[in-house]
Write a protein that holds these residues in place. Structure first.
Motif, mmCIF file in Angstrom:
data_model
loop_
_atom_site.group_PDB
_atom_site.id
_atom_site.type_symbol
_atom_site.label_atom_id
_atom_site.label_comp_id
_atom_site.label_asym_id
_atom_site.label_seq_id
_atom_site.Cartn_x
_atom_site.Cartn_y
_atom_site.Cartn_z
ATOM 1 N N ASP A 66 0.851 -1.183 0.000
ATOM 2 C CA ASP A 66 0.000 0.000 0.000
ATOM 3 C C ASP A 66 0.891 1.239 0.000
ATOM 4 O OD1 ASP A 66 -2.166 -1.697 0.130
ATOM 5 O OD2 ASP A 66 -2.639 -1.255 2.222
ATOM 6 N N VAL A 67 0.375 2.307 -0.590
ATOM 7 C CA VAL A 67 1.148 3.537 -0.761
ATOM 8 C C VAL A 67 0.350 4.734 -0.273
ATOM 9 C CG1 VAL A 67 2.135 5.103 -2.480
ATOM 10 C CG2 VAL A 67 2.389 2.639 -2.767
ATOM 11 N N HIS A 68 1.000 5.568 0.524
ATOM 12 C CA HIS A 68 0.506 6.906 0.854
ATOM 13 C C HIS A 68 1.741 7.798 0.799
ATOM 14 C CE1 HIS A 68 -1.255 9.932 3.949
ATOM 15 N NE2 HIS A 68 -1.377 10.375 2.705
ATOM 16 N N GLU A 69 1.846 8.563 -0.277
ATOM 17 C CA GLU A 69 3.021 9.390 -0.480
ATOM 18 C C GLU A 69 2.626 10.750 -1.026
ATOM 19 O OE1 GLU A 69 5.541 7.200 -3.178
ATOM 20 O OE2 GLU A 69 4.118 7.363 -4.808
ATOM 21 N N ARG A 70 3.580 11.653 -0.989
ATOM 22 C CA ARG A 70 3.408 12.979 -1.584
ATOM 23 C C ARG A 70 4.395 13.081 -2.725
ATOM 24 N NH1 ARG A 70 4.199 16.060 2.732
ATOM 25 N NH2 ARG A 70 1.984 16.115 3.164
ATOM 26 N N SER A 71 3.899 13.511 -3.890
ATOM 27 C CA SER A 71 4.737 13.737 -5.058
ATOM 28 C C SER A 71 4.808 15.242 -5.284
ATOM 29 C CB SER A 71 4.131 13.039 -6.279
ATOM 30 O OG SER A 71 4.920 13.284 -7.423
ATOM 31 N N ILE A 72 6.036 15.762 -5.357
ATOM 32 C CA ILE A 72 6.240 17.203 -5.504
ATOM 33 C C ILE A 72 6.951 17.450 -6.831
ATOM 34 C CG2 ILE A 72 7.260 19.275 -4.488
ATOM 35 C CD1 ILE A 72 7.293 17.599 -1.799
ATOM 36 N N SER A 73 6.307 18.195 -7.725
ATOM 37 C CA SER A 73 6.882 18.473 -9.043
ATOM 38 C C SER A 73 7.886 19.622 -8.953
ATOM 39 C CB SER A 73 5.776 18.786 -10.043
ATOM 40 O OG SER A 73 5.084 19.941 -9.646
ATOM 41 N N PRO A 74 8.685 19.821 -9.997
ATOM 42 C CA PRO A 74 9.704 20.876 -9.970
ATOM 43 C C PRO A 74 9.145 22.274 -9.704
ATOM 44 C CG PRO A 74 10.151 19.394 -11.775
ATOM 45 C CD PRO A 74 8.801 19.004 -11.210
ATOM 46 N N ASP A 75 7.884 22.522 -10.073
ATOM 47 C CA ASP A 75 7.308 23.851 -9.820
ATOM 48 C C ASP A 75 6.756 23.989 -8.399
ATOM 49 O OD1 ASP A 75 4.879 22.498 -9.802
ATOM 50 O OD2 ASP A 75 4.057 23.512 -11.563
ATOM 51 N N GLY A 76 6.918 22.937 -7.574
ATOM 52 C CA GLY A 76 6.470 22.999 -6.185
ATOM 53 C C GLY A 76 5.070 22.449 -5.957
ATOM 54 N N THR A 77 4.358 22.129 -7.027
ATOM 55 C CA THR A 77 3.024 21.558 -6.890
ATOM 56 C C THR A 77 3.128 20.194 -6.227
ATOM 57 O OG1 THR A 77 2.335 22.677 -8.915
ATOM 58 C CG2 THR A 77 0.935 20.874 -8.133
ATOM 59 N N ALA A 78 2.321 19.984 -5.190
ATOM 60 C CA ALA A 78 2.359 18.714 -4.464
ATOM 61 C C ALA A 78 0.990 18.049 -4.529
ATOM 62 C CB ALA A 78 2.745 18.954 -3.010
ATOM 63 N N LYS A 79 1.003 16.716 -4.609
ATOM 64 C CA LYS A 79 -0.252 15.981 -4.537
ATOM 65 C C LYS A 79 -0.022 14.697 -3.758
ATOM 66 C CE LYS A 79 -0.005 13.380 -8.848
ATOM 67 N NZ LYS A 79 -0.671 12.969 -10.046
ATOM 68 N N GLU A 80 -1.040 14.327 -2.980
ATOM 69 C CA GLU A 80 -0.979 13.071 -2.249
ATOM 70 C C GLU A 80 -1.390 11.952 -3.182
ATOM 71 O OE1 GLU A 80 -2.193 12.522 1.863
ATOM 72 O OE2 GLU A 80 -2.377 14.702 2.013
ATOM 73 N N VAL A 81 -0.704 10.833 -3.054
ATOM 74 C CA VAL A 81 -0.937 9.686 -3.928
ATOM 75 C C VAL A 81 -1.229 8.472 -3.051
ATOM 76 C CG1 VAL A 81 0.106 8.210 -5.685
ATOM 77 C CG2 VAL A 81 0.669 10.654 -5.630
ATOM 78 N N PHE A 82 -2.266 7.728 -3.433
ATOM 79 C CA PHE A 82 -2.633 6.506 -2.721
ATOM 80 C C PHE A 82 -2.720 5.357 -3.715
ATOM 81 C CE2 PHE A 82 -4.441 10.018 -0.370
ATOM 82 C CZ PHE A 82 -4.179 9.703 0.961
ATOM 83 N N HIS A 83 -2.171 4.211 -3.347
ATOM 84 C CA HIS A 83 -2.317 2.982 -4.131
ATOM 85 C C HIS A 83 -2.428 1.823 -3.163
ATOM 86 C CE1 HIS A 83 -1.505 4.716 -8.050
ATOM 87 N NE2 HIS A 83 -0.484 5.363 -7.527
ATOM 88 N N LYS A 84 -2.999 0.745 -3.629
ATOM 89 C CA LYS A 84 -3.069 -0.499 -2.875
ATOM 90 C C LYS A 84 -1.990 -1.445 -3.399
ATOM 91 C CE LYS A 84 -6.606 0.003 -0.136
ATOM 92 N NZ LYS A 84 -6.352 0.025 1.295
ATOM 93 N N GLY A 85 -1.473 -2.297 -2.536
ATOM 94 C CA GLY A 85 -0.550 -3.321 -2.981
ATOM 95 C C GLY A 85 -1.216 -4.143 -4.081
ATOM 96 N N GLY A 86 -0.519 -4.343 -5.186
ATOM 97 C CA GLY A 86 -1.075 -5.066 -6.328
ATOM 98 C C GLY A 86 -1.544 -4.151 -7.437
ATOM 99 N N ASP A 87 -1.700 -2.843 -7.159
ATOM 100 C CA ASP A 87 -2.088 -1.902 -8.215
ATOM 101 C C ASP A 87 -0.995 -1.842 -9.276
ATOM 102 O OD1 ASP A 87 -4.419 -1.263 -6.880
ATOM 103 O OD2 ASP A 87 -3.799 0.782 -6.346
#
Length: 117
Positions: A66-87
């Protein structure tokens, strides 16, 4: 002497906060396949750690946990990302910082397609 003690105290507090919130990643990666078509890597991203800015080719990501992470792009935009194991997801080419927001490590296999132009 009081100023020195106060300064040491501030350094300890600052270091503790930095270590807790912005730990550098000790992400482990292992290249499984690297040929003229693809690069396949296995990643383990420790809990509450953060990667430096990095880039990926387009490809497929298989999440093993399972995944709960934050992805931050070069312009500083951030988004939370969720996935389940097996996705299994298609991921466009991208550049980002990843921060594992979970108490558990994230494990994934990434298959990046090499362009032949």
């Amino acid at each position: 002497m009081k100023k020195l003690i106060a300064l040491v105290g501030l350094c300890i507090l600052a270091f503790g906060a930095a270590a807790q919130n912005n730990q550098p990643s000790q992400q482990q990666s292992k290249t499984e396949i690297d040929n003229d078509q693809v690069i396949v890597r296995r990643y383990i991203h420790p809990p509450h750690s953060r990667t430096p800015m990095h880039s990926h080719r387009r490809g497929v990501v298989v999440y093993l946990t399972d995944v709960h992470e934050r992805s931050i792009s070069p312009d500083g935009t951030a988004k939370e990302v969720f996935h389940k194991g097996g996705d299994v997801v298609w991921a466009p080419a991208r550049q980002h910082i990843l921060e594992n927001l979970a108490d558990e490590p994230i494990e994934a296999i990434e298959i990046e397609v090499k362009d032949h132009r």
